[in-house]
Enzyme design. Sequence first.
Site, PDB file in Angstrom:
ATOM      1  N   HIS A  95       0.858  -1.194   0.000  1.00 32.13           N
ATOM      2  CA  HIS A  95       0.000   0.000   0.000  1.00 32.13           C
ATOM      3  C   HIS A  95       0.887   1.234   0.000  1.00 32.13           C
ATOM      4  O   HIS A  95       1.840   1.310   0.771  1.00 32.13           O
ATOM      5  CB  HIS A  95      -0.890   0.007   1.237  1.00 32.13           C
ATOM      6  CG  HIS A  95      -1.653   1.280   1.416  1.00 32.13           C
ATOM      7  ND1 HIS A  95      -2.444   1.822   0.429  1.00 32.13           N
ATOM      8  CD2 HIS A  95      -1.742   2.130   2.471  1.00 32.13           C
ATOM      9  CE1 HIS A  95      -2.986   2.944   0.864  1.00 32.13           C
ATOM     10  NE2 HIS A  95      -2.572   3.162   2.098  1.00 32.13           N
ATOM     11  N   HIS A  97       0.818   5.806  -0.960  1.00 28.07           N
ATOM     12  CA  HIS A  97       0.069   6.989  -1.389  1.00 28.07           C
ATOM     13  C   HIS A  97       0.826   7.615  -2.554  1.00 28.07           C
ATOM     14  O   HIS A  97       0.977   8.832  -2.615  1.00 28.07           O
ATOM     15  CB  HIS A  97      -0.087   7.983  -0.250  1.00 28.07           C
ATOM     16  CG  HIS A  97      -0.989   7.508   0.840  1.00 28.07           C
ATOM     17  ND1 HIS A  97      -1.373   8.300   1.887  1.00 28.07           N
ATOM     18  CD2 HIS A  97      -1.594   6.309   1.049  1.00 28.07           C
ATOM     19  CE1 HIS A  97      -2.172   7.605   2.705  1.00 28.07           C
ATOM     20  NE2 HIS A  97      -2.307   6.397   2.215  1.00 28.07           N
ATOM     21  N   ASP A 120       0.185  -4.738 -20.268  1.00 22.58           N
ATOM     22  CA  ASP A 120       1.168  -5.760 -19.884  1.00 22.58           C
ATOM     23  C   ASP A 120       0.935  -6.258 -18.458  1.00 22.58           C
ATOM     24  O   ASP A 120       1.301  -7.392 -18.133  1.00 22.58           O
ATOM     25  CB  ASP A 120       2.586  -5.177 -19.943  1.00 22.58           C
ATOM     26  CG  ASP A 120       3.142  -5.149 -21.360  1.00 22.58           C
ATOM     27  OD1 ASP A 120       2.648  -5.911 -22.207  1.00 22.58           O
ATOM     28  OD2 ASP A 120       4.075  -4.357 -21.591  1.00 22.58           O
ATOM     29  N   HIS A 169      -8.428   7.671  -1.164  1.00 24.95           N
ATOM     30  CA  HIS A 169      -7.337   7.201  -0.318  1.00 24.95           C
ATOM     31  C   HIS A 169      -6.095   6.919  -1.165  1.00 24.95           C
ATOM     32  O   HIS A 169      -5.248   7.792  -1.321  1.00 24.95           O
ATOM     33  CB  HIS A 169      -7.822   5.991   0.479  1.00 24.95           C
ATOM     34  CG  HIS A 169      -6.841   5.464   1.460  1.00 24.95           C
ATOM     35  ND1 HIS A 169      -7.150   4.530   2.406  1.00 24.95           N
ATOM     36  CD2 HIS A 169      -5.522   5.716   1.631  1.00 24.95           C
ATOM     37  CE1 HIS A 169      -6.086   4.252   3.131  1.00 24.95           C
ATOM     38  NE2 HIS A 169      -5.084   4.959   2.671  1.00 24.95           N
ATOM     39  N   TYR A 226       6.389 -14.219 -23.303  1.00 25.87           N
ATOM     40  CA  TYR A 226       7.289 -13.091 -23.106  1.00 25.87           C
ATOM     41  C   TYR A 226       8.437 -13.500 -22.175  1.00 25.87           C
ATOM     42  O   TYR A 226       8.229 -14.250 -21.221  1.00 25.87           O
ATOM     43  CB  TYR A 226       6.493 -11.949 -22.472  1.00 25.87           C
ATOM     44  CG  TYR A 226       7.291 -10.710 -22.158  1.00 25.87           C
ATOM     45  CD1 TYR A 226       7.419  -9.679 -23.079  1.00 25.87           C
ATOM     46  CD2 TYR A 226       7.919 -10.578 -20.923  1.00 25.87           C
ATOM     47  CE1 TYR A 226       8.135  -8.543 -22.777  1.00 25.87           C
ATOM     48  CE2 TYR A 226       8.638  -9.443 -20.621  1.00 25.87           C
ATOM     49  CZ  TYR A 226       8.744  -8.427 -21.551  1.00 25.87           C
ATOM     50  OH  TYR A 226       9.449  -7.313 -21.240  1.00 25.87           O
TER      51      TYR A 226
HETATM   52 ZN   LIG Z   1      -3.051   4.783   3.266  1.00 22.67          ZN
END
Ligand SMILES: [Zn+2]
Length: 232
Positions: A95, A97, A120, A169, A226
């Site tokens: 995660h 930002h 891709d 978010h 590939y």
């Molecule tokens: Zn966050």
Amino acid sequence: MLLQSLREQVLEANLELVRRGLVLYTFGNASGISRDEGLVAIKPSGVAYDSLGPEHMVITNLNGEIVEGDLRPSSDLATHLEIYKNFPNAGGVVHTHSEFATAWAQARSPIPCLGTTHADYFHGEVPVTPPLTPQEIDSEYEKNTGLVICRYFRDRDPDAVPAVLVASHGPFCWGPTPNAAAHNAVILEAVARMAYYTMTLADAPPIARELHDKHFLRKHGRNAYYGQVKAK
Ligand SMILES: [Zn+2]
């Protein structure tokens, strides 16, 4: 110390986010799972990246109970756990930002597939979750963030689009390993930036279905061709 190798992989995935400019200060978190042991290694909450070692990774079970570690786990742990519980092939979750992916999340706009770089990696647009309800924000916010992600993918393949934008978010990405999840987060940011620039130049149409399929399927799945053949 439990899960030395997984700890090192998770540390490395976290450091990759810093190297690629995806995180500011202590924002962002990467984790990895040992499916055999049912244990997750995740970055501790709020510790500066340059002082992190493998020993600082926090080991928890899938209920979020700490099995080994003195530090508190990343506050987004419960979101990671829902992804592991619902996406059987996820071996790592990331995660951030990161700026452009977060801009699309804040605009609450999916990232359309405008070209082959996107195709891709993501077999379709990168979706945005529905906003959380006031009740979902008030109680078990991080778990509910995971649930809203997993609800979206209930009838979709999370291996075909290994990323999502949580509304207002930012992005969550996953992959078969922590390193793959970090890689997908880096590519997602590049794709988000390219899509932003493209849309400022023209109201560009999505990539042709055939070209989208060609690029995704030559890298993924049974008939992928590939890259180099992996050694047995
Ligand atoms: Zn966050």
